[in-house]
Design an enzyme around this catalytic site. Structure first.
Site, short mmCIF file in Angstrom:
data_model
loop_
_atom_site.label_atom_id
_atom_site.label_comp_id
_atom_site.label_asym_id
_atom_site.label_seq_id
_atom_site.Cartn_x
_atom_site.Cartn_y
_atom_site.Cartn_z
N HIS A 96 0.79 -1.23 -0.12
CA HIS A 96 0.06 0.06 -0.12
C HIS A 96 0.86 1.17 -0.09
O HIS A 96 0.82 2.06 -0.80
CB HIS A 96 -0.84 -0.23 1.34
CG HIS A 96 -1.72 1.20 1.59
ND1 HIS A 96 -2.87 1.53 1.22
CD2 HIS A 96 -1.34 2.48 2.25
CE1 HIS A 96 -3.31 2.61 1.38
NE2 HIS A 96 -2.34 3.37 2.01
N GLU A 97 1.87 1.34 0.74
CA GLU A 97 2.84 2.62 0.89
C GLU A 97 3.52 2.46 -0.11
O GLU A 97 3.67 3.87 -0.83
CB GLU A 97 3.56 2.19 2.11
CG GLU A 97 3.03 2.25 3.46
CD GLU A 97 1.97 3.63 3.80
OE1 GLU A 97 2.25 4.67 3.21
OE2 GLU A 97 0.95 3.35 4.29
N HIS A 134 1.65 4.28 -3.41
CA HIS A 134 1.42 5.66 -3.28
C HIS A 134 2.81 6.43 -3.83
O HIS A 134 2.51 7.37 -4.77
CB HIS A 134 1.64 6.05 -1.77
CG HIS A 134 0.47 6.17 -1.10
ND1 HIS A 134 -0.76 6.69 -1.54
CD2 HIS A 134 0.18 5.59 0.27
CE1 HIS A 134 -2.00 6.54 -0.63
NE2 HIS A 134 -1.41 5.84 0.53
N GLU A 139 -6.30 6.68 -1.14
CA GLU A 139 -5.96 5.46 -0.29
C GLU A 139 -6.57 4.48 -0.86
O GLU A 139 -6.06 3.16 -0.84
CB GLU A 139 -6.58 5.98 1.14
CG GLU A 139 -5.96 7.01 1.88
CD GLU A 139 -4.48 6.69 2.21
OE1 GLU A 139 -4.14 5.62 2.31
OE2 GLU A 139 -3.55 7.60 2.06
#
Length: 408
Positions: A213-214, A217, A268
């Site tokens: 997920h990070e 980004h 997100e």
């Protein structure tokens, strides 16, 4: 004759009295025009319509002004600054359309004016990185720590799935902070993971869910998009304060509520989607992402209303991940990850669970001893395998290989 004169005089006097009384009962100050001038508020719009230049020249229609303050201000600006408004509006539309682009993987259209290099310079510079290191000084675990090794291994498996879109200057920092359940990656590749979230991860699949997920980004360059979007947030706040005559603080809060927060929640969700595909391509089980967020939901102490938050609610994230799972499982199966994962699970059966439950120092020492032992016995079992193969007439002997004769 005398009686006629007396009657005429009496009628004249009666007529004069009637006229006098009528005049006194309707003085000039009580005319409708005077009443309108007396009782109309000074700052209210005039009761009569304003005359346009066309009407003054014998043209035609009269413009009406609204009593509603925001509409009245809009009318005033449009009638007096129409050219300026149209010029800025057309320029803004051209500027917006020119800077539209597609997000990698999801192909979502978004507005962005920053290149990856500019994004890194603004939010991921060496000075920013030094400030982060200074903030967590004394809490950063050493590179040989077991938790750092796990995070490093997961990052190294995820990076090939980014296609080089997430940066190339990677450094990993694990912060010893059990009370913080968070992780983030700065533009360019500086990773920060807090030990509080590792406890919720429980295994490498959980760590891959968080780091996927990070890193996503960075793949989507969401920081650049977020900074670019502030242009429209400021423009919206200026318009609100201009037409409604509200303070700047209130208009900024409205702009954040209506523009910035929804865009942040979209980013997100997009990072969840891209990260799920990345972990599947790296042969991490994407179904473990659902299990991770279920554990996160149980660990949450305070649940904030979604429309007031920068993140979607945990339950909505779980629902979205379940919708993306078929796509992630297809990619997982295309890489033949199920066979590899089964071998890994078999290997880390009873012995793997014992190592996982052991203290970090013991696990590190065990891995070091195991590595040294394997290097020592590798030549022995290699020679044993070659000798056995030749004995079973599978491989040619050195003499056969020299003479060119085939075995069997």
């Amino acid at each position: 004759m005398i009686a006629f004169r007396v009657g005429l005089r009496t009628a004249s006097r009666a007529t004069f009295r009637t006229t006098s009384n009528t005049t006194r009962s309707r003085p000039f100050s009580n005319t409708p025009l005077e009443q309108a001038r007396r009782y109309r508020p000074f700052d209210s719009p005039p009761q009569y319509p304003r005359i346009t230049a066309e009407a003054a020249d014998g043209g035609a229609q009269q413009q009406k002004w609204s009593r509603i303050a925001p509409v009245y201000r809009a009318q005033y600006i449009w009638r007096n600054y129409r050219g300026v408004v149209m010029t800025f509006g057309a320029g803004g539309v051209v500027f917006y359309v020119y800077n539209l682009e597609k997000v990698p993987v999801t192909n979502r259209r978004r507005f962005n004016i920053f290149s990856p290099e500019a994004e890194k310079e603004v939010a991921g510079s060496s000075n920013e990185y030094k400030q982060q290191l200074e903030e967590y000084r004394g809490k950063i675990l050493p590179p040989n720590h077991q938790k750092v090794k796990i995070v490093t291994r997961v990052v190294n498996r995820l990076l090939p799935t980014t296609g080089g879109l997430a940066g190339d200057d990677w450094e990993i920092n694990v912060i010893d902070a059990p009370e913080i359940q968070n992780a983030f990656v700065m533009p360019g590749g500086k990773v920060f993971v807090f030990t509080g979230i590792l406890a919720i991860c429980q295994n490498e699949d959980g760590v891959a869910t968080v780091l996927g997920h990070e890193i996503a980004h960075n793949v989507a360059h969401h920081v650049a998009e977020r900074i670019s979007g502030q242009i429209w947030a400021y423009a919206f706040a200026f318009g609100v304060s201009l037409f409604f005559d509200w303070s700047g603080g209130l208009s900024n809060q409205i702009a954040q509520l209506l523009l910035s927060l929804p865009n942040s929640r979209t980013q997100e969700e997009e990072a969840d989607h891209i990260g799920l595909l990345m972990m599947a391509e790296a042969c991490y089980d994407p179904r473990q992402a659902v299990a991770f967020w279920e554990r996160m939901a149980k660990a949450e102490k305070v649940t904030q209303l979604e429309f007031l938050s920068t993140h979607p609610s945990t339950y909505n994230r779980i629902d979205h991940i379940k919708q993306w799972l078929p796509q992630a499982l297809d990619r997982y199966n295309e890489k033949d990850c199920s066979i590899t994962s089964q071998y890994a699970k078999d290997f880390t059966g009873a012995l793997g669970r014992q190592i996982q439950e052991a203290p970090d120092e013991f696990a590190a020492e065990f891995n070091s001893v195991t590595s040294s032992l394997m290097q020592t016995i590798r030549p022995f079992y290699t020679n044993l395998a070659v000798t056995t193969a030749r004995f079973m007439n599978i491989l040619p002997s050195p003499a056969d290989a020299t003479s060119g004769r085939k075995a069997g």
